[in-house]
Design an enzyme around this catalytic site. Structure first.
Site, short mmCIF file in Angstrom:
data_model
loop_
_atom_site.label_atom_id
_atom_site.label_comp_id
_atom_site.label_asym_id
_atom_site.label_seq_id
_atom_site.Cartn_x
_atom_site.Cartn_y
_atom_site.Cartn_z
N THR A 114 48.92 49.45 36.31
CA THR A 114 47.81 48.85 35.55
C THR A 114 47.00 47.83 36.29
O THR A 114 47.59 46.81 36.81
CB THR A 114 48.28 48.43 34.13
N TYR A 125 53.04 42.83 29.30
CA TYR A 125 52.75 44.30 29.60
C TYR A 125 52.47 44.37 31.09
O TYR A 125 53.12 45.06 31.88
CB TYR A 125 51.58 45.02 28.84
C1 UD1 Z 1 43.78 48.83 28.34
C2 UD1 Z 1 45.01 49.67 28.44
C3 UD1 Z 1 46.17 49.06 29.37
C4 UD1 Z 1 45.75 48.96 30.54
C5 UD1 Z 1 44.32 48.00 30.42
C6 UD1 Z 1 43.89 47.84 32.07
C7 UD1 Z 1 45.66 50.84 26.43
C8 UD1 Z 1 46.43 50.83 24.90
N1 UD1 Z 1 45.64 49.72 26.98
O1 UD1 Z 1 44.28 47.50 27.79
O2 UD1 Z 1 47.46 49.95 29.03
O3 UD1 Z 1 46.42 47.98 31.35
O4 UD1 Z 1 43.45 48.79 29.67
O5 UD1 Z 1 42.52 47.31 32.00
O6 UD1 Z 1 44.92 51.92 26.71
N2 UD1 Z 1 38.50 45.69 21.75
C9 UD1 Z 1 37.69 45.36 20.55
N3 UD1 Z 1 38.14 45.92 19.62
C10 UD1 Z 1 38.87 47.01 19.40
C11 UD1 Z 1 39.56 47.36 20.49
C12 UD1 Z 1 39.54 46.87 21.82
O7 UD1 Z 1 37.05 44.48 20.76
O8 UD1 Z 1 39.17 47.37 18.26
C13 UD1 Z 1 38.29 45.12 22.97
C14 UD1 Z 1 39.38 44.33 23.64
O9 UD1 Z 1 39.58 43.13 23.10
C15 UD1 Z 1 39.02 44.44 25.27
C16 UD1 Z 1 38.63 46.04 25.12
O10 UD1 Z 1 37.97 46.01 24.06
O11 UD1 Z 1 38.18 43.47 25.67
C17 UD1 Z 1 39.37 46.92 25.83
O12 UD1 Z 1 40.47 46.82 24.69
P1 UD1 Z 1 41.60 48.17 24.80
O13 UD1 Z 1 40.97 49.40 24.90
O14 UD1 Z 1 42.41 47.92 23.96
O15 UD1 Z 1 42.31 48.22 26.38
P2 UD1 Z 1 42.89 47.16 26.85
O16 UD1 Z 1 43.64 45.82 26.05
O17 UD1 Z 1 41.91 46.52 28.19
#
Ligand code: UD1
Length: 326
Positions: free
Chosen positions: A118, A142
């Site tokens: 990752t 993680y």
């Molecule tokens: C994801 C992966 C992780 C990987 C990482 C690499 C998943 C579950 N996690 O984590 O395994 O190591 O990418 O970069 O696939 N966000 C919001 N609102 C939401 C959901 C997310 O604002 O409802 C924001 C988060 O704070 C973040 C971004 O969107 O800034 C991406 O979040 P998310 O899709 O959860 O992935 P990561 O946490 O980056």
């Protein structure tokens, strides 16, 4: 054609991998404990075994009796904030069970291994785009659980007849262009998936976790990669190992970052109206930005992504989500 074991093959990325392998005529065995996976996403041509990769008494006979040549290891826990709340569960699922699996491979003479690592190993993503050789300083359990597994692989490859490719995924999104599988994890946390659910009015609004990051618009920046392009990375890695190639650690991303707000705009364009959003507090363990430098995988494996376009990724994730609604 090879006999391949896919762990976590009922999960989001593992189910895409299984389809890609059977499409190419490989013989695939899937092991998945269905903790987050979905049985119906496993390609019908694959053999499915319900079980845990941490169970040596299950895995060793499987490797032996099915003449497994290569293992592609997806099984694990992936939600960054959950890892902050339950670190020991993450170290158990991701590090200890991987150790058991790697040990079983070494004992059974299975010397080709592809590991889902990752971007979280890079920590704050201060050096960006991140190169494989940059300092690794994960800021959440993680990322640490995955980095430890990379170290186990590195040491195993030095000591035994064992070669591996560790692929450091950035943010994987989108779905199979043929609509056979997609992100179906119950209670999924991924931004693009959640935004598509809001677009389909299955949730009232999207929470933006943090509007005060030191980024161009205050929201978190990530490098979103289409799952089909990520699967291509694995197919190239598999060819590399089958040809006798040396161990490698490779980034899988496009080298281009999008903020949460930019993703929201892309989803709004997809549906032709503004997506309802609300700024919420930051999530535990979230870095401000993570962007890949993908030059190594391009030059060393000849990877050429075919879907490096945020609208394409959003359209494919949205199409899958619509299908789920139907
Ligand atoms: C994801 C992966 C992780 C990987 C990482 C690499 C998943 C579950 N996690 O984590 O395994 O190591 O990418 O970069 O696939 N966000 C919001 N609102 C939401 C959901 C997310 O604002 O409802 C924001 C988060 O704070 C973040 C971004 O969107 O800034 C991406 O979040 P998310 O899709 O959860 O992935 P990561 O946490 O980056």
């Amino acid at each position: 054609m090879a006999n391949i074991l896919v762990t976590g093959g009922a999960g989001y990325i593992g189910s895409h991998m299984t389809y890609a392998l059977v499409d190419r005529g490989h013989s695939v065995t899937v092991v998945d404990n269905l903790s987050t996976g979905v049985r119906g996403l496993v390609a019908p041509q694959a053999e499915f075994v319900e079980g845990d990769i941490g169970d040596e008494t299950l895995v060793r006979p499987l490797l032996r009796h099915r003449n497994i040549e290569a293992v592609i290891h997806f099984a694990g826990s992936v939600v960054v904030p959950d890892s902050v709340e339950q670190p020991l569960r993450y170290y158990n699922n991701n590090t200890m069970k991987s150790l058991t699996l790697i040990d079983a491979c070494v004992q059974e003479g299975v010397g080709k291994f592809i590991f889902s690592s990752t971007a979280a190993v890079y920590g704050m993503g201060e050096d960006h785009p991140a190169c494989e050789s940059d300092e690794k300083s994960p800021i959440n359990p993680y990322g640490r659980s995955k980095l430890m597994t990379e170290w186990i692989l590195e040491d195993a490859a030095k000591a035994y007849d064992f070669r591996y490719v560790a692929l450091r995924y950035f943010n994987v999104a989108g779905a199979d262009p043929q609509g056979r599988t997609g992100q179906s994890t119950p209670r999924a946390t991924h931004l693009i998936k959640k935004a598509c659910q809001v677009a389909l009015q299955r949730a009232p609004e999207l929470e933006i976790f943090g509007g005060d990051f030191p980024t161009r618009d205050g929201t978190g920046i990530r490098d979103y990669i289409h799952v089909s392009d990520l699967i291509e990375c694995h197919l190239l890695a598999l060819d590399h190992l089958i040809k006798g190639g040396e161990p490698k650690v490779l980034n899988c991303g496009y080298g281009q970052g999008f903020s949460v707000r930019e993703v929201v705009e892309a989803v709004s364009r997809q549906i032709g109206r503004p997506l309802p959003v609300r700024i919420a507090p930051r999530r535990a363990g979230d870095p401000a930005q993570l962007i890949a430098n993908p030059s190594r995988i391009r030059s060393e494996l000849g990877w050429r992504p075919a879907h490096a376009d945020l609208s394409d990724i959003v359209a494919s994730a949205y199409a899958w989500e619509q299908r789920q609604n139907a």
